[in-house]
Design an enzyme around this catalytic site. Structure first.
Site, PDB file in Angstrom:
ATOM      1  N   TRP A  27      -5.232   4.485  -6.274  1.00 33.77           N
ATOM      2  CA  TRP A  27      -5.225   5.814  -6.859  1.00 33.77           C
ATOM      3  C   TRP A  27      -6.197   5.949  -8.034  1.00 33.77           C
ATOM      4  CZ3 TRP A  27      -4.365   9.903  -4.396  1.00 33.77           C
ATOM      5  CH2 TRP A  27      -3.477   9.912  -3.319  1.00 33.77           C
ATOM      6  N   LEU A  39       7.788  20.395   3.264  1.00 33.34           N
ATOM      7  CA  LEU A  39       8.872  19.985   4.193  1.00 33.34           C
ATOM      8  C   LEU A  39       9.129  18.488   4.116  1.00 33.34           C
ATOM      9  CD1 LEU A  39       7.582  22.195   7.107  1.00 33.34           C
ATOM     10  CD2 LEU A  39       9.463  22.693   5.509  1.00 33.34           C
ATOM     11  N   ARG A  82      -1.551  -2.848   2.323  1.00 36.57           N
ATOM     12  CA  ARG A  82      -2.586  -1.895   1.917  1.00 36.57           C
ATOM     13  C   ARG A  82      -3.048  -1.017   3.082  1.00 36.57           C
ATOM     14  NH1 ARG A  82      -1.815  -1.547  -3.285  1.00 36.57           N
ATOM     15  NH2 ARG A  82      -3.840  -0.538  -3.511  1.00 36.57           N
TER      16      ARG A  82
HETATM   17  C1  LIG Z   1      -9.049  16.598   0.283  1.00 40.58           C
HETATM   18  C2  LIG Z   1      -7.935  16.038   1.233  1.00 40.58           C
HETATM   19  C3  LIG Z   1      -7.085  14.955   0.628  1.00 40.58           C
HETATM   20  C4  LIG Z   1      -5.964  14.492   1.625  1.00 40.58           C
HETATM   21  C5  LIG Z   1      -5.158  13.290   0.987  1.00 40.58           C
HETATM   22  C6  LIG Z   1      -4.421  13.671  -0.269  1.00 40.58           C
HETATM   23  C7  LIG Z   1      -3.564  12.481  -0.781  1.00 40.58           C
HETATM   24  C8  LIG Z   1      -2.341  12.260   0.134  1.00 40.58           C
HETATM   25  C9  LIG Z   1      -1.496  11.045  -0.357  1.00 40.58           C
HETATM   26  C10 LIG Z   1      -0.323  10.732   0.602  1.00 40.58           C
HETATM   27  C11 LIG Z   1       0.782  11.735   0.459  1.00 40.58           C
HETATM   28  C12 LIG Z   1       1.960  11.419   1.395  1.00 40.58           C
HETATM   29  C13 LIG Z   1       3.022  12.472   1.237  1.00 40.58           C
HETATM   30  C14 LIG Z   1       4.200  12.240   2.168  1.00 40.58           C
HETATM   31  O1  LIG Z   1       4.053  11.785   3.281  1.00 40.58           O
HETATM   32  C15 LIG Z   1       5.607  12.537   1.632  1.00 40.58           C
HETATM   33  S1  LIG Z   1       6.143  11.097   0.614  1.00 40.58           S
HETATM   34  C16 LIG Z   1       6.832  10.040   1.883  1.00 40.58           C
HETATM   35  C17 LIG Z   1       5.994   8.774   2.062  1.00 40.58           C
HETATM   36  N1  LIG Z   1       6.552   7.972   3.137  1.00 40.58           N
HETATM   37  C18 LIG Z   1       7.613   7.148   2.970  1.00 40.58           C
HETATM   38  O2  LIG Z   1       8.136   6.963   1.883  1.00 40.58           O
HETATM   39  C19 LIG Z   1       8.128   6.497   4.251  1.00 40.58           C
HETATM   40  C20 LIG Z   1       8.609   5.058   4.018  1.00 40.58           C
HETATM   41  N2  LIG Z   1       7.570   4.263   3.361  1.00 40.58           N
HETATM   42  C21 LIG Z   1       6.450   3.891   4.036  1.00 40.58           C
HETATM   43  O3  LIG Z   1       6.228   4.196   5.193  1.00 40.58           O
HETATM   44  C22 LIG Z   1       5.422   3.080   3.237  1.00 40.58           C
HETATM   45  O4  LIG Z   1       6.080   2.492   2.136  1.00 40.58           O
HETATM   46  C23 LIG Z   1       4.248   3.951   2.713  1.00 40.58           C
HETATM   47  C24 LIG Z   1       3.409   4.391   3.912  1.00 40.58           C
HETATM   48  C25 LIG Z   1       4.756   5.150   1.943  1.00 40.58           C
HETATM   49  C26 LIG Z   1       3.368   3.094   1.796  1.00 40.58           C
HETATM   50  O5  LIG Z   1       2.944   1.946   2.494  1.00 40.58           O
HETATM   51  P1  LIG Z   1       3.244   0.479   1.895  1.00 40.58           P
HETATM   52  O6  LIG Z   1       3.084  -0.501   2.993  1.00 40.58           O
HETATM   53  O7  LIG Z   1       4.535   0.531   1.160  1.00 40.58           O
HETATM   54  O8  LIG Z   1       2.092   0.263   0.765  1.00 40.58           O
HETATM   55  P2  LIG Z   1       0.590  -0.210   1.034  1.00 40.58           P
HETATM   56  O9  LIG Z   1       0.133   0.196   2.356  1.00 40.58           O
HETATM   57  O10 LIG Z   1       0.496  -1.657   0.704  1.00 40.58           O
HETATM   58  O11 LIG Z   1      -0.229   0.654  -0.045  1.00 40.58           O
HETATM   59  C27 LIG Z   1       0.160   0.641  -1.421  1.00 40.58           C
HETATM   60  C28 LIG Z   1      -0.554   1.806  -2.057  1.00 40.58           C
HETATM   61  O12 LIG Z   1      -0.021   3.018  -1.492  1.00 40.58           O
HETATM   62  C29 LIG Z   1       0.476   3.847  -2.554  1.00 40.58           C
HETATM   63  N3  LIG Z   1       1.609   4.628  -2.087  1.00 40.58           N
HETATM   64  C30 LIG Z   1       2.854   4.194  -1.827  1.00 40.58           C
HETATM   65  N4  LIG Z   1       3.636   5.210  -1.431  1.00 40.58           N
HETATM   66  C31 LIG Z   1       2.860   6.334  -1.435  1.00 40.58           C
HETATM   67  C32 LIG Z   1       3.091   7.715  -1.145  1.00 40.58           C
HETATM   68  N5  LIG Z   1       4.298   8.161  -0.770  1.00 40.58           N
HETATM   69  N6  LIG Z   1       2.067   8.588  -1.277  1.00 40.58           N
HETATM   70  C33 LIG Z   1       0.861   8.155  -1.692  1.00 40.58           C
HETATM   71  N7  LIG Z   1       0.564   6.858  -1.999  1.00 40.58           N
HETATM   72  C34 LIG Z   1       1.566   5.965  -1.862  1.00 40.58           C
HETATM   73  C35 LIG Z   1       0.883   2.871  -3.643  1.00 40.58           C
HETATM   74  O13 LIG Z   1       0.938   3.546  -4.867  1.00 40.58           O
HETATM   75  C36 LIG Z   1      -0.286   1.871  -3.562  1.00 40.58           C
HETATM   76  O14 LIG Z   1      -1.438   2.415  -4.159  1.00 40.58           O
HETATM   77  P3  LIG Z   1      -1.833   1.953  -5.667  1.00 40.58           P
HETATM   78  O15 LIG Z   1      -2.118   0.464  -5.589  1.00 40.58           O
HETATM   79  O16 LIG Z   1      -3.006   2.787  -6.047  1.00 40.58           O
HETATM   80  O17 LIG Z   1      -0.601   2.267  -6.500  1.00 40.58           O
END
Ligand SMILES: CCCCCCCCCCCCCC(=O)CSCCNC(=O)CCNC(=O)[C@H](O)C(C)(C)COP(=O)(O)OP(=O)(O)OC[C@H]1O[C@@H](n2cnc3c(N)ncnc32)[C@H](O)[C@@H]1OP(=O)(O)O
Ligand SMILES: CCOC(=O)c1cnc2ccc(OC)cc2c1SCCC#N
Length: 389
Positions: free
Chosen positions: A6, A389, A149
């Site tokens: 980030w 949502l 990651r």
């Molecule tokens: C101009 C267009 C722009 C479009 C894009 C805009 C941006 C959209 C952003 C997305 C918006 C989504 C909104 C949404 O869907 C609603 S929030 C729901 C997110 N999903 C879940 O919580 C489901 C269960 N968890 C997982 O599937 C995994 O834990 C996820 C995939 C969450 C992370 O996978 P992981 O295997 O646990 O982790 P690594 O792959 O090793 O990666 C670690 C890095 O990921 C950062 N991280 C963790 N959770 C995050 C989250 N919820 N948003 C953003 N970043 C998140 C974390 O800070 C770290 O970065 P850092 O080192 O910098 O701190």
């Protein structure tokens, strides 16, 4: 906390909090489309990108199953969101959607879907600025592939595909703190089936309270009480659009809905979204509106129950009927339809009815974010007119 990914992104950085000399608005300018990376980001060798056609029953079912088993759980692992297939089709196919923004990751050998992220286009107003954005949602990596990651690659890929459509901002929410929230909201819960919520361990019997006393405390009338309260119909779209646009104009961040958007997002859809309005019996004017969406959750580790039926407050407008009375009618409808709980965030004017209608504060927070758009100072939840949502 180091945010290695980030800190590389055009988002408000923690180090800049309080630096009011930084201008409000886009952080980086748009690029010529020829400067946008044309090919997808690299995935680890075993994996490949797949663009998900949500219209396909088989693909939608694969997405449903990935989320049902690997999407968001509360901190105590009591619940996991269980978005239905019809809900996913509604959420992901609004007017002007791009199939290329429905992005999956498969295992090359087995073709198993192991990760997902989506964007949908939305016109969002920030103060007086109307901005074409992507609403990002359903970021999910299979439990077995966590902490590798992968998420940053998913985020960079959806960013790249959004850029290819000449869109440079995004909106998203998360329960985790990232650089940098534009607002932090609180969930509130109104028990409709207190016995079930106590049985699953979410609620506890109050001190000096019996179960029958608790059931009585949350009891609601059998039918709604506002004269002229009825389900929204397609013929109401113009009037509801006028009502909603006028109401949302008071908030700092809000969707800029037109009639097409209102028809998609607010027309009732069974098991997905419920919308009601008040048509004055005298003048036939439409004076008020309320809506909630249906998002069940899997109940983890309970012998007696497997699914929690939850309604989530969506967009509500009150111009004649007191908001308290309007929302009480929404609760009555939800109870009639056998919901276990009605949830609401403290956004818009929701604060004004939460306590009086017997909502209790949740322990979860929901942080709102904008990508590539700086807000000088974090907003109060009451300044937010956007529900994702
Ligand atoms: C101009 C267009 C722009 C479009 C894009 C805009 C941006 C959209 C952003 C997305 C918006 C989504 C909104 C949404 O869907 C609603 S929030 C729901 C997110 N999903 C879940 O919580 C489901 C269960 N968890 C997982 O599937 C995994 O834990 C996820 C995939 C969450 C992370 O996978 P992981 O295997 O646990 O982790 P690594 O792959 O090793 O990666 C670690 C890095 O990921 C950062 N991280 C963790 N959770 C995050 C989250 N919820 N948003 C953003 N970043 C998140 C974390 O800070 C770290 O970065 P850092 O080192 O910098 O701190
Ligand atoms: C009974 C009140 O809690 C919920 O309705 C609920 C249901 N399922 C979840 C799944 C994942 C989850 O992860 C944060 C939370 C819940 C919650 S509490 C926050 C949502 C609201 N209101």
């Amino acid at each position: 906390k180091r945010h290695k990914f980030w800190e590389t992104q055009p988002v408000g950085q923690f180090k800049d909090i309080g630096n009011t000399s930084l201008p409000e608005g886009p952080i980086e300018p748009p690029l010529p489309l020829s400067d946008v990376k044309q090919e997808p980001y690299n995935l680890p060798t075993l994996y490949e990108w797949i663009t998900c056609d949500i219209s396909s029953e088989e693909m939608c079912n694969e997405v449903f199953n990935l989320l049902a088993n690997n999407y968001v759980e509360d901190d105590e692992n009591m619940f996991r969101f269980n978005y239905s297939m019809e809900f996913l089709r509604w959420a992901l196919q609004p007017p002007g959607y791009f199939r290329s923004w429905h992005i999956g990751v498969r295992v090359k050998s087995s073709k198993k879907l192991v990760a997902f992220i989506t964007g949908v286009p939305a016109r969002i107003r920030v103060r007086d600025d109307i901005v074409n954005m992507a609403e990002i949602n359903f970021l999910c990596v299979h439990k077995k592939l966590r902490s590798k990651r992968l998420a940053p690659v998913m985020i960079k890929e959806v960013t790249r595909r959004v850029h290819l459509e000449n869109i440079w901002q995004a909106a998203y929410t998360a329960g985790v703190v990232l650089p940098t929230p534009i607002a932090t909201c609180q969930y509130w819960h109104r028990s409709l089936n207190p016995k079930k919520l106590i049985d699953v361990g979410f609620s506890r019997l109050g001190a000096r309270m019996t179960m029958s006393r608790t059931i009585k405390l949350y009891k609601l009338p059998e039918s709604t009480i506002t004269p002229g309260f009825r389900k929204m119909e397609i013929r109401d779209v113009p009037a509801v659009t006028r009502l909603l646009r006028n109401y949302l104009s008071q908030f700092v961040v809000a969707p800029d809905f037109d009639e097409n958007d209102v028809e998609h997002w607010l027309l009732p859809k069974e098991n997905v979204v419920d919308s009601y309005l008040v048509e004055s019996p005298e003048t036939h004017e439409i004076t008020d509106f309320c809506s909630f969406y249906t998002l069940p959750s899997t109940i983890l580790g309970n012998q007696n129950y497997s699914i929690l039926k939850a309604g989530y407050s969506y967009y509500n407008v009150s111009t004649k009927t007191p908001l308290l009375q309007l929302m009480n009618d929404a609760l009555i409808i939800a109870k009639q339809k056998d919901y276990d709980v009605f949830n609401a965030l403290d956004v818009m004017h929701n604060e004004s009815f939460l306590k009086e209608l017997k909502f209790g504060p949740g322990d979860g927070k929901l942080h709102y974010y904008l990508y590539n758009y700086r807000i000088r100072q974090a907003l109060n939840p009451a300044e937010l007119g956007l529900v994702l949502l």
